[in-house]
Write a protein that holds these residues in place. Structure first.
Motif, PDB file in Angstrom:
ATOM      1  N   LEU A 126      11.974   7.920   8.291  1.00  0.00           N
ATOM      2  CA  LEU A 126      11.035   8.249   7.212  1.00  0.00           C
ATOM      3  C   LEU A 126      10.297   7.004   6.757  1.00  0.00           C
ATOM      4  O   LEU A 126       9.088   7.047   6.488  1.00  0.00           O
ATOM      5  CB  LEU A 126      11.799   8.880   6.045  1.00  0.00           C
ATOM      6  N   LEU A 127      11.006   5.877   6.684  1.00  0.00           N
ATOM      7  CA  LEU A 127      10.369   4.622   6.277  1.00  0.00           C
ATOM      8  C   LEU A 127       9.288   4.214   7.273  1.00  0.00           C
ATOM      9  O   LEU A 127       8.206   3.754   6.879  1.00  0.00           O
ATOM     10  CB  LEU A 127      11.425   3.524   6.151  1.00  0.00           C
ATOM     11  N   ASP A 128       9.562   4.405   8.568  1.00  0.00           N
ATOM     12  CA  ASP A 128       8.550   4.082   9.581  1.00  0.00           C
ATOM     13  C   ASP A 128       7.305   4.945   9.393  1.00  0.00           C
ATOM     14  O   ASP A 128       6.171   4.462   9.509  1.00  0.00           O
ATOM     15  CB  ASP A 128       9.131   4.300  10.981  1.00  0.00           C
ATOM     16  N   ARG A 129       7.516   6.247   9.118  1.00  0.00           N
ATOM     17  CA  ARG A 129       6.376   7.143   8.927  1.00  0.00           C
ATOM     18  C   ARG A 129       5.573   6.744   7.689  1.00  0.00           C
ATOM     19  O   ARG A 129       4.336   6.747   7.713  1.00  0.00           O
ATOM     20  CB  ARG A 129       6.858   8.585   8.795  1.00  0.00           C
ATOM     21  N   LEU A 130       6.265   6.383   6.628  1.00  0.00           N
ATOM     22  CA  LEU A 130       5.567   5.985   5.406  1.00  0.00           C
ATOM     23  C   LEU A 130       4.775   4.708   5.626  1.00  0.00           C
ATOM     24  O   LEU A 130       3.649   4.585   5.138  1.00  0.00           O
ATOM     25  CB  LEU A 130       6.578   5.798   4.271  1.00  0.00           C
ATOM     26  N   GLU A 131       5.334   3.762   6.355  1.00  0.00           N
ATOM     27  CA  GLU A 131       4.598   2.530   6.626  1.00  0.00           C
ATOM     28  C   GLU A 131       3.348   2.820   7.448  1.00  0.00           C
ATOM     29  O   GLU A 131       2.278   2.253   7.210  1.00  0.00           O
ATOM     30  CB  GLU A 131       5.485   1.531   7.347  1.00  0.00           C
ATOM     31  N   SER A 132       3.486   3.730   8.424  1.00  0.00           N
ATOM     32  CA  SER A 132       2.331   4.099   9.237  1.00  0.00           C
ATOM     33  C   SER A 132       1.251   4.755   8.375  1.00  0.00           C
ATOM     34  O   SER A 132       0.058   4.436   8.496  1.00  0.00           O
ATOM     35  CB  SER A 132       2.772   5.043  10.357  1.00  0.00           C
ATOM     36  N   LEU A 133       1.652   5.679   7.486  1.00  0.00           N
ATOM     37  CA  LEU A 133       0.682   6.320   6.593  1.00  0.00           C
ATOM     38  C   LEU A 133       0.043   5.302   5.661  1.00  0.00           C
ATOM     39  O   LEU A 133      -1.168   5.362   5.388  1.00  0.00           O
ATOM     40  CB  LEU A 133       1.372   7.415   5.782  1.00  0.00           C
ATOM     41  N   SER A 134       0.839   4.367   5.166  1.00  0.00           N
ATOM     42  CA  SER A 134       0.308   3.342   4.269  1.00  0.00           C
ATOM     43  C   SER A 134      -0.707   2.466   4.983  1.00  0.00           C
ATOM     44  O   SER A 134      -1.781   2.172   4.439  1.00  0.00           O
ATOM     45  CB  SER A 134       1.452   2.486   3.728  1.00  0.00           C
ATOM     46  N   ASP A 135      -0.399   2.056   6.200  1.00  0.00           N
ATOM     47  CA  ASP A 135      -1.339   1.212   6.945  1.00  0.00           C
ATOM     48  C   ASP A 135      -2.659   1.939   7.182  1.00  0.00           C
ATOM     49  O   ASP A 135      -3.742   1.357   7.060  1.00  0.00           O
ATOM     50  CB  ASP A 135      -0.716   0.803   8.282  1.00  0.00           C
ATOM     51  N   ALA A 136      -2.575   3.224   7.532  1.00  0.00           N
ATOM     52  CA  ALA A 136      -3.799   3.987   7.779  1.00  0.00           C
ATOM     53  C   ALA A 136      -4.613   4.158   6.502  1.00  0.00           C
ATOM     54  O   ALA A 136      -5.849   4.043   6.512  1.00  0.00           O
ATOM     55  CB  ALA A 136      -3.445   5.349   8.370  1.00  0.00           C
ATOM     56  N   ALA A 137      -3.928   4.453   5.380  1.00  0.00           N
ATOM     57  CA  ALA A 137      -4.645   4.676   4.120  1.00  0.00           C
ATOM     58  C   ALA A 137      -5.221   3.391   3.558  1.00  0.00           C
ATOM     59  O   ALA A 137      -6.261   3.410   2.887  1.00  0.00           O
ATOM     60  CB  ALA A 137      -3.706   5.318   3.097  1.00  0.00           C
ATOM     61  N   ARG A 138      -4.575   2.263   3.833  1.00  0.00           N
ATOM     62  CA  ARG A 138      -5.047   0.986   3.298  1.00  0.00           C
ATOM     63  C   ARG A 138      -6.000   0.273   4.247  1.00  0.00           C
ATOM     64  O   ARG A 138      -6.496  -0.815   3.920  1.00  0.00           O
ATOM     65  CB  ARG A 138      -3.845   0.083   3.010  1.00  0.00           C
ATOM     66  N   ALA A 139      -6.256   0.890   5.416  1.00  0.00           N
ATOM     67  CA  ALA A 139      -7.118   0.249   6.400  1.00  0.00           C
ATOM     68  C   ALA A 139      -8.512  -0.067   5.867  1.00  0.00           C
ATOM     69  O   ALA A 139      -9.065  -1.129   6.154  1.00  0.00           O
ATOM     70  CB  ALA A 139      -7.196   1.115   7.656  1.00  0.00           C
ATOM     71  N   ALA A 168     -12.107   7.271  -0.703  1.00  0.00           N
ATOM     72  CA  ALA A 168     -11.850   8.691  -0.942  1.00  0.00           C
ATOM     73  C   ALA A 168     -11.521   9.413   0.359  1.00  0.00           C
ATOM     74  O   ALA A 168     -10.688  10.324   0.382  1.00  0.00           O
ATOM     75  CB  ALA A 168     -13.057   9.328  -1.627  1.00  0.00           C
ATOM     76  N   ARG A 169     -12.170   9.030   1.447  1.00  0.00           N
ATOM     77  CA  ARG A 169     -11.845   9.637   2.740  1.00  0.00           C
ATOM     78  C   ARG A 169     -10.403   9.297   3.140  1.00  0.00           C
ATOM     79  O   ARG A 169      -9.668  10.163   3.642  1.00  0.00           O
ATOM     80  CB  ARG A 169     -12.825   9.157   3.813  1.00  0.00           C
ATOM     81  N   ALA A 170     -10.021   8.040   2.946  1.00  0.00           N
ATOM     82  CA  ALA A 170      -8.651   7.645   3.275  1.00  0.00           C
ATOM     83  C   ALA A 170      -7.648   8.399   2.412  1.00  0.00           C
ATOM     84  O   ALA A 170      -6.592   8.832   2.900  1.00  0.00           O
ATOM     85  CB  ALA A 170      -8.488   6.134   3.089  1.00  0.00           C
ATOM     86  N   LEU A 171      -7.965   8.579   1.144  1.00  0.00           N
ATOM     87  CA  LEU A 171      -7.084   9.327   0.255  1.00  0.00           C
ATOM     88  C   LEU A 171      -6.976  10.782   0.697  1.00  0.00           C
ATOM     89  O   LEU A 171      -5.878  11.364   0.719  1.00  0.00           O
ATOM     90  CB  LEU A 171      -7.601   9.238  -1.183  1.00  0.00           C
ATOM     91  N   THR A 172      -8.094  11.380   1.067  1.00  0.00           N
ATOM     92  CA  THR A 172      -8.076  12.773   1.531  1.00  0.00           C
ATOM     93  C   THR A 172      -7.225  12.912   2.792  1.00  0.00           C
ATOM     94  O   THR A 172      -6.422  13.857   2.915  1.00  0.00           O
ATOM     95  CB  THR A 172      -9.507  13.244   1.811  1.00  0.00           C
TER      96      THR A 172
END
Length: 1022
Positions: free
Chosen positions: A505-518, A530-534
Motif C-alpha cells: 500500500l505504501l508503494d502505491r501511495l508513493e506512486s500516486l503521490s509522485d504522479a499528483a505532484r509531477a 486541478a487536472r492532477a487532483l482530478t
C-alpha cells in the motif's frame, strides 16, 4: 354572489399591496384564481407572473395548484425577476437579437480578475491574496452594475478630496481596474453576470414601455431595489393588462413619518417608499389586493400584530409619541368595545430567551417536532445563522425527521467534497498522517492494495507517533515492525503478512503521490494542478465519485478550475490545497431528501414571501439578525455617496422588512440567545424596540408582555438529561484481580507509579493495556527526554575514556540528530536548536568534571534482583541511565528534561527510582562486578534554558545506603500486601501528583468523574 376580483379593471397604472399579516403567495394565487373565474382555464396560460426568486416561483406554483383543487387550470408562465434569460418569456423569441454576449462563469471571473490584478497592478502578489482582492473588486463592480452607475472611471477623481492615503490608493486602483477589466472581458467575448442581469431588466423595461404587453402580466413580491427592476415594475403597472403587487406596505404609518422615510435607510418600509417615490405613486393610490374570506377575530388580531410591529420599528426620531399613540389606540378600541389592541397584537407572538446556541437548537427542534403532531400543520424556522440551522436539523434526526433545509450543505462537509479536500492535502503533504488516514478510510475510496487490513497495518506500524518526513522513513518503520522482538522471538506470520500488505500500500501511495505532484516543480499552473487532483481522486475512488449531487458539484468545481484556472498563474502545493479547501467551503449543495415537507429551515432571504402556521425566528442577536452593515474595502461612505452607490445600511432596511413579514404570522416565536460562541450576545434591536413598546403599554396598568411561559426549553433539556436527578457518577475504581493475574515483575519506574497510582499498574500489567501513539503526534517532553538520553549515551560510547577537544560541538550535533530522529519537525527544531546548544555547553563541562574523578561509566545498564514474597519470587528490574563505578561504591544518575523529584519525595518513598536502583546494586550488583554499595543518588536536569542544567544530589554516603535499604523494605511490605487477593488496586492514592504525573489510564479510571465532579479524595500514601 360577490363580484369577481378584477385586477386589471381599474385604469393604469395599477399598484396593489398585500398586508404583511397575510400569506403573500397564497393571497396572490387566490386573487389570480378568483379573476380566472370569468375566463376559460386556458386564459391563464398566456399570463406572465414575475416573482423575486426561484423559490418564490415554485411556492406560488404550488399554492396555485393547491387552491385550484379539482378545477382544471393551465398554469401561467412564472419567472424569477432576478434571473431572466433573453430566450425565455417574458421576452419574445428574437426580441433582443444577439446583442448580449454570454456571462463569464463565476470561477473564471475570479481567476481572470486575480490574474489582471497580479499582471497589471501588483506583480508578485500571492495568488490567494490576489483572489481576495478580486472578490472585493468583483463585489464593487456588481454593486455599480446593478445600480447602473455609468462612467465608472470617474472613481479615480475621488482622490482630489481630503482623504486618507489608503482611500486615495483604493480610488486610484479602482480607476485603473474599471478600465482594464471591461477590455479583458471584451477580448474574451463575455460580460459580467450582474451587468447582463441589469441589462436584461433594462431592455425589458424599455421594451414594455415602448410596446406594452397585451397579455396579462403580474409582477409581485418585488420591492424594486435595483433601478432596472423598479422600472420593469412601472412598465408592468402601466400595461393594459398589468399590475404590481407589493409585499407588506404599511398603510397605517403616520403620514409625516412616511414622508421622512427617504432619510431612514434602515426602516422596513424604506424600499417601498423609494419605489413609489421613484415613479410618483402616492401611497394612497396603492389598492388592497384580493383578500380571501377569513375569521373576523383572526383578521383583528392580524391587523393589531401588524400595527404593533410597524409602530415598534418606527424611525427613532418618531418614537417620542409612543405613549400617546398607545393611549389613542386603546381609547379607540374602548369606544368600539373591542379588546386591547396591544394585547391583541401580542396574542400568538412570544419571545423565548435561551442561554446558548445548543439550548436554542434543542428547543427549536422540539417546537418543530411538536408541529407534526397536528395533521396538516406547518412550521418554518427562519434564521440567517447557518450553523444554528444545521444544529436544529441534526437534533431533528433523533426522531428520524429530515426538514426541508434551504441552506443546503457546504460541499466541504459532503463525501465527495471531503474526498477532494483530502486529496488536495495529500498532494501538499503526502505523509501528513491525519490527511492520509482520512483519505484511505474515506467511504468512497476503493479498497485496493489490501483493503482495511493494509490500512490498519500502515497506521499501526508507520503513521502512529511523530510525523514521518519522507517515504524512506516510512519503509524503515515497516521494516522494524517485521524484525524479531526484543526477546529474540520472530514475529507471527499474521504480523508479517500485515507488514507486507502495508508495504505494498505504501508503494502505491508513493506512486500516486509522485504522479499528483509531477506538475509541481516548485509551483504549478492552477489548471494543471486541478487536472492532477482530478486524476488522483479518480485513481482512488473511480469515476463513480462524481455521481450524486455532491459528486456533480465537486466535478463542476474542478471543471471550473481546469477551464479558468490557467489565468490565475502558478501556485505552490500548499496554496493549492488551501484554495481548494476555500472553494469547497463556499460551494453549497442542496440535496433535497426531506421526509417532512411540512417542516422548513430557511434563511432570511429564502423565507421572503413564505408563510407557515408556526413561524420561528431565531438568531435575533446584533451581528446575526440584523447583520452588521457591510464594510466596503475600497470606498469610504463619502466616496460611495459621491459615486452614487447606496449606503451600506440600505440592506438593513430590507432585512427589517423580512423580519416584519415573518413576525406577522398567526403564531410567531422569536428566539434570542444570551451567549454566542461563549461570549455575551446583544439582543437584536428589533426585540429591544418591541420590549420598549410593550413596557410603555404596561405603564397604563394593562399588563402585556412578550415573554410567555414555555415548557419547550425544559423539555429539551430533560431529553438530554440523565434519568436520575443526580447523575450516577463513577466511584473511584479499586479492582481486586486474582493472584495469578497480578504482576510478578516490575521495573523501578513501575514501582514509582505503583506507589502513586496502583490502578495504572492494574491496567498496564493485569489488563495488558498499552497506550498507543497518536497519528502524527507532536514530539513532546517524552521525546525530548529520550533524545537527550540517547545523545549522552552516544557520547559516552564514542568517547569512553577521553573526551574530544570539541566536546560541546560534538554533543550539540548528537543532540540535534537525535531530536530529528525522535520526530521534531523543522519548526520545532528552530526552537530546539538554541536549547541544544546551551545543553551541549553545560553537559560538556559537567561531563569533564565527572570524568576527572577517574570513574568507570556504565550507560543504560540493566540490573535486577529477586525478592522473596508470599506468592512467590518477585523480580525487580532497573535500567539505569548512568552508573559510575569507583573504588568506594557506585553513583546512580538519572537524566531528566522536566521536573525532578524533591528530596522530600525521595525520602518519603514517593520517588523510589534511584533508591531502588541503589538497593539492587547493593543486593545483587552488576552482572560482571557483584554487589556494590550506592554512594551517590543524583538527578541530572538538562533543559538548555537560562539555567541550562542542574545536578541535584538527593543522597550520598551512608544516607544513600540507608534510603536504598528503606525503599527495599517498603517494597517488600507492599508486595506482601498485594499478594493478598483482597488488596485492591485503587486509582490515585496520592492525588497530589496528578498535575505533574498524570497517568495514561486516567480516562479508563474515570478520574474526572469521581475526583473532580464526584468530589472524592485520594487515599493516604503507602
Amino acid at each position: 354572489m360577490s363580484p369577481r376580483f378584477a385586477p386589471f379593471g381599474p385604469p393604469g397604472p395599477r399598484w396593489y399591496a398585500v398586508e404583511a399579516r397575510r400569506p403573500f403567495l397564497e393571497d396572490l394565487a387566490a386573487g389570480v384564481l378568483n379573476w380566472l373565474g370569468e375566463h376559460p382555464p386556458e386564459a391563464l396560460s398566456d399570463a406572465v407572473v414575475l416573482l423575486p426568486n426561484r423559490r418564490a416561483a415554485r411556492a406560488f406554483t404550488g399554492a396555485l395548484a393547491r387552491l385550484a383543487g379539482d378545477r382544471p387550470v393551465l398554469l401561467p408562465q412564472v419567472r424569477p425577476l432576478g434571473d431572466l434569460e433573453e430566450d425565455e418569456p417574458p421576452f419574445a423569441p428574437g426580441e433582443l437579437g444577439l446583442d448580449l454576449p454570454p456571462a463569464i462563469a463565476p470561477l473564471t471571473r475570479r481567476f481572470e480578475m486575480a490574474r489582471m490584478i497580479v499582471e497589471d497592478f501588483s506583480p508578485g502578489l500571492a495568488p490567494l491574496r490576489a483572489l481576495e482582492m478580486a472578490d472585493a473588486l468583483g463585489g464593487f463592480l456588481d454593486s455599480c452594475q446593478l445600480e447602473e452607475i455609468g462612467e465608472l472611471e470617474r472613481v479615480a477623481t475621488l482622490v482630489e478630496g481630503d482623504l486618507a492615503e489608503h482611500w486615495q490608493e483604493s480610488a486610484r486602483f479602482l480607476g485603473l481596474a474599471v478600465e482594464a477589466w471591461p477590455k479583458r472581458l471584451a477580448a474574451m467575448g463575455l460580460v459580467d453576470p450582474a451587468w447582463r442581469r441589469a441589462r436584461l431588466l433594462r431592455l425589458l423595461a424599455e421594451a414594455w414601455t415602448e410596446r406594452p404587453p397585451t397579455q396579462p402580466v403580474i409582477a409581485a413580491g418585488s420591492t424594486g431595489t435595483a433601478p432596472a427592476a423598479a422600472d420593469v415594475l412601472a412598465a408592468v403597472a402601466a400595461a393594459p393588462q398589468g399590475c404590481v403587487v407589493l409585499p407588506g406596505l404599511d398603510r397605517d404609518l403616520a403620514g409625516d413619518v412616511w414622508s421622512r422615510l427617504g432619510d431612514n435607510e434602515q426602516h422596513p418600509q424604506n424600499a417601498l417608499w423609494r419605489l413609489l417615490d421613484r415613479h410618483g405613486v402616492a401611497r394612497e393610490a396603492v389598492r388592497p389586493w384580493f383578500e380571501p374570506a377569513e375569521d373576523p377575530a383572526r383578521a383583528v388580531r392580524g391587523r393589531a400584530r401588524q400595527r404593533l410591529l410597524n409602530e415598534a420599528l418606527r424611525p427613532a426620531e418618531a418614537t417620542d409619541d409612543w405613549r400617546d399613540l398607545i393611549r389613542t389606540l386603546r381609547a379607540d378600541a374602548f369606544r368600539e368595545r373591542s379588546a386591547d389592541p396591544i394585547a391583541e397584537g401580542l396574542e400568538g407572538l412570544s419571545v423565548i430567551t435561551v442561554r446558548a446556541e445548543e439550548d436554542a437548537a434543542g428547543a427549536l427542534a422540539l417546537m418543530m417536532r411538536e408541529t407534526l403532531e397536528t395533521p396538516g400543520r406547518t412550521c418554518a424556522l427562519v434564521t440567517p445563522d447557518l450553523a444554528l440551522g444545521r444544529r436544529v436539523a441534526a437534533r431533528l434526526e433523533r426522531w428520524g425527521v429530515t426538514a426541508d433545509n434551504s441552506s443546503g450543505q457546504p460541499l466541504s462537509r459532503m463525501p465527495a467534497g471531503r474526498l477532494v479536500d483530502l486529496a488536495a492535502r495529500f498532494i501538499a503533504t503526502p505523509l501528513d498522517p491525519h490527511a492520509l488516514l482520512g483519505l484511505l478510510k474515506h467511504p468512497l475510496v476503493r479498497p485496493d492494495g489490501g483493503g482495511d487490513r493494509a490500512v490498519g497495518a500502515l497506521e499501526e506500524y508507520a503513521l502512529r507517533g511523530p510525523r514521518l518526513r519522507d517515504w524512506a522513513r516510512a519503509r524503515r518503520a515497516l521494516l522494524r515492525a517485521g524484525e524479531p522482538r526484543d526477546d529474540g522471538k520472530p514475529r507471527s506470520v499474521q504480523t508479517l503478512e500485515r507488514v507486507a500488505e502495508a508495504g505494498a500500500l505504501l508503494d502505491r501511495l508513493e506512486s500516486l503521490s509522485d504522479a499528483a505532484r509531477a506538475p509541481f516543480a516548485d509551483d504549478a499552473p492552477l489548471d494543471a494542478a486541478a487536472r492532477a487532483l482530478t486524476a488522483l481522486v479518480e485513481a482512488l475512488a473511480g469515476p463513480e465519485v462524481w455521481a450524486g449531487p455532491d459528486g456533480e458539484a465537486a466535478a463542476s468545481l474542478l471543471v471550473g478550475l481546469i477551464e479558468g484556472g490557467a489565468s490565475l498563474g502558478a501556485l505552490s502545493r500548499t496554496d493549492f490545497a488551501e484554495l481548494v479547501r476555500t472553494l469547497l467551503g463556499e460551494e453549497t449543495v442542496r440535496t433535497g431528501g426531506a421526509n417532512q415537507p411540512r417542516l422548513r429551515i430557511l434563511g432570511a432571504i429564502e423565507a421572503r414571501l413564505v408563510r407557515a402556521d408556526r413561524m420561528i425566528l431565531a438568531g435575533l442577536e446584533e451581528g446575526v439578525w440584523p447583520n452588521a452593515a457591510p464594510t466596503d474595502p475600497f470606498l469610504s461612505r463619502p466616496m460611495r455617496k459621491a459615486l452614487g452607490l447606496p449606503p451600506p445600511e440600505r440592506r438593513l432596511g430590507q432585512t427589517a422588512q423580512d423580519f416584519v413579514q415573518a413576525a406577522c404570522a398567526d403564531e410567531a416565536i422569536l428566539v434570542h440567545s444570551e451567549r454566542r460562541g461563549g461570549q455575551p450576545a446583544v439582543k437584536s434591536r428589533w426585540l429591544w424596540r418591541l420590549e420598549m413598546l410593550t413596557r410603555g403599554a404596561n405603564a397604563d396598568d394593562t399588563p402585556v408582555g412578550l415573554e410567555r411561559p414555555s415548557a419547550h426549553l425544559d423539555v429539551a433539556r430533560a431529553l438530554d438529561a440523565p434519568a436520575a436527578d443526580r447523575p450516577d457518577y463513577a466511584r473511584r475504581p479499586a479492582p481486586t484481580p486474582p493472584l495469578a493475574r497480578r504482576p510478578r515483575e516490575l521495573p523501578v519506574t513501575g514501582v514509582e507509579r505503583w506507589v502513586r497510582d496502583p490502578y495504572a499498574i492494574y491496567a498496564r500489567y493485569v489488563l495488558n493495556l498499552r497506550q498507543m501513539d497518536r497519528p502524527g503526534q507532536s514530539a513532546e517532553a517524552l521525546a525530548r527526554g529520550n533524545a537527550v538520553h540517547k545523545a549522552v549515551e552516544r557520547l559516552t560510547l564514542s568517547w569512553p575514556e577521553v573526551l574530544p577537544d570539541d566536546c560541546a560541538d560534538q554533543l550539540e550535533t548528537l543532540l540535534l540528530e537525535e531530536l530529528g530522529h525522535h520526530g521534531f519537525e523543522d519548526a520545532a527544531m528552530a526552537r530546539e536548536a538554541p536549547l541544544a546548544r546551551n545543553c551541549a555547553r553545560w553537559l560538556s563541562g559537567w561531563e569533564a568534571e565527572r570524568r576527572a574523578r577517574g570513574v568507570e561509566i556504565r550507560v543504560e545498564e540493566k540490573v535486577e534482583m529477586w525478592i522473596p514474597a508470599p506468592a512467590g519470587p518477585f523480580r525487580l528490574t532497573a535500567k539505569a541511565d548512568r552508573i559510575e563505578l569507583s573504588s568506594t561504591g557506585a553513583a546512580v544518575l538519572d537524566f531528566k528534561t522536566g521536573q525532578i523529584p524533591s528530596p522530600k519525595q525521595v525520602r518519603s518513598g514517593f520517588s523510589p527510582q534511584l533508591t531502588l536502583t541503589g538497593a539492587i546494586l547493593a543486593e545483587a550488583g552488576l552482572k560482571d562486578a557483584g554487589p556494590v554499595q550506592p554512594e551517590e543518588l543524583t538527578y541530572v536536569r538538562v533543559v538548555g534554558r537560562k539555567v541550562p542544567g542542574q545536578a541535584a544530589v538527593r543522597a550520598s554516603g551512608d544516607e544513600a545506603v540507608a534510603l536504598s535499604e528503606a525503599a527495599l523494605d517498603g517494597l517488600k511490605r507492599r508486595i506482601a500486601r498485594f499478594d493478598d487477593e483482597a488488596t485492591p488496586y485503587p486509582s490515585w492514592v496520592a492525588p497530589q501528583f496528578m498535575g505533574s504525573f498524570g497517568g495514561n489510564y486516567d480516562h479508563l479510571a474515570r478520574v474526572w468523574e469521581w475526583h473532580v465532579v464526584g468530589g472524592e479524595d485520594g487515599g493516604e500514601a503507602e
